[in-house]
Design an enzyme around this catalytic site. Structure first.
Site, PDB file in Angstrom:
ATOM      1  N   ASP A 121     -53.143-121.883  58.694  1.00 56.07           N
ATOM      2  CA  ASP A 121     -51.799-122.318  58.339  1.00 56.07           C
ATOM      3  C   ASP A 121     -50.852-121.790  59.415  1.00 56.07           C
ATOM      4  O   ASP A 121     -50.756-120.583  59.634  1.00 56.07           O
ATOM      5  CB  ASP A 121     -51.452-121.731  56.963  1.00 56.07           C
ATOM      6  N   GLY A 122     -50.136-122.701  60.089  1.00 60.59           N
ATOM      7  CA  GLY A 122     -49.263-122.287  61.176  1.00 60.59           C
ATOM      8  C   GLY A 122     -48.186-121.313  60.738  1.00 60.59           C
ATOM      9  O   GLY A 122     -47.840-120.379  61.466  1.00 60.59           O
ATOM     10  N   ASP A 139     -45.631-129.407  66.527  1.00 61.78           N
ATOM     11  CA  ASP A 139     -45.752-130.849  66.290  1.00 61.78           C
ATOM     12  C   ASP A 139     -46.592-131.035  65.034  1.00 61.78           C
ATOM     13  O   ASP A 139     -47.730-131.502  65.076  1.00 61.78           O
ATOM     14  CB  ASP A 139     -46.403-131.531  67.503  1.00 61.78           C
TER      15      ASP A 139
END
Length: 253
Positions: A121-122, A139
């Site tokens: 998970d970013g 992005d």
């Protein structure tokens, strides 16, 4: 991103490949947009205008040592950076294993000493205090726009903290998304005036550049619009027209 025929019979948000004679595309079920496109004739080309805009960070830092990316998609940006910025350590964080599974189809390079894709998970990854990035590219797309968890003020504070002292954040927002303005407001609260936006040709993507320090003010754009000696001619040929659009946007600020 240009419209494409809807993907049927798949759970919403699931990644789906489509191939024509000219290109391989990535689309998410339930979304009318093409997320990524790869030219079969030139797989390393940046096929979509918004990806060329995101590479605009090269105007301000032509040789970043560390690039961190949130969101893999079809891998256009990681692939381009890996090929043309050999000095850079590149780390890509992607939450969806289904997207990562398509890396070979999109000819994304294998992990090596300076390139790696991490399934995570970013948002959580940035909270884990990663090594400072000279360039942070975000992005992330869930079929509607930026995932809700990444549209919170805390995420943008984490982005700021993840940058090196002169680091640059580049973020792709979708103009038609309900969260676009929310994200812009959070970004302005965190980065202040060290921020500008560029809209792509088809008026669907808003590319935001933000930085620490005074890098945008200190850069000589006239000099920056000349090809760096270390950048390949075929890479510069793709980017130069788009970089002039960024210069025009900054001139009008």
């Amino acid at each position: 991103m240009p419209p494409a025929p809807p993907v049927h019979d798949l759970p919403p948000g699931q990644a789906q490949l489509r191939q024509t004679r000219e290109a391989l595309t990535l689309q998410f079920a339930g979304s009318p947009s093409i997320q990524s496109s790869m030219s079969l004739l030139n797989p390393h080309a940046l096929d979509l205008e918004y990806t060329r805009l995101m590479m605009g960070f090269l105007l301000f830092d032509s040789a970043p040592a560390r690039i961190l990316m949130i969101g893999l998609g079809g891998g256009s940006l990681p692939k381009f950076c890996h090929r043309y910025l050999p000095q850079a350590d590149i780390e890509v964080v992607e939450i969806d294993p289904g997207v990562i599974a398509l890396r070979e189809a999109f000819r994304v390079p294998a992990d090596d000493a300076r390139f790696r894709i991490i399934q995570a998970d970013g948002k959580a990854y940035l909270q884990g205090d990663p090594a400072p990035a000279d360039v942070l590219l975000v992005d992330a797309y869930d079929g509607k726009g930026m995932p809700a968890a990444l549209c919170e003020a805390g995420f943008f504070r984490d982005c700021h903290r993840a940058l090196s002292p002169q680091g640059i954040l580049v973020l792709n927002l979708h103009l038609e998304s309900e969260t676009c303005q929310v994200c812009l407001d959070h970004l302005r609260a965190v980065f202040g005036t060290a921020l500008f936006e560029v809209i792509d040709d088809d008026m669907t993507n808003c590319i935001v550049f933000a930085c620490k320090g005074e890098r945008f003010e200190e850069t000589d754009l006239g000099a920056a619009l000349r090809k760096p000696a270390h950048l390949a001619k075929d890479a510069w040929r793709q980017l130069a027209p788009t970089f002039k659009v960024i210069e025009a946007t900054l001139t009008m600020r």
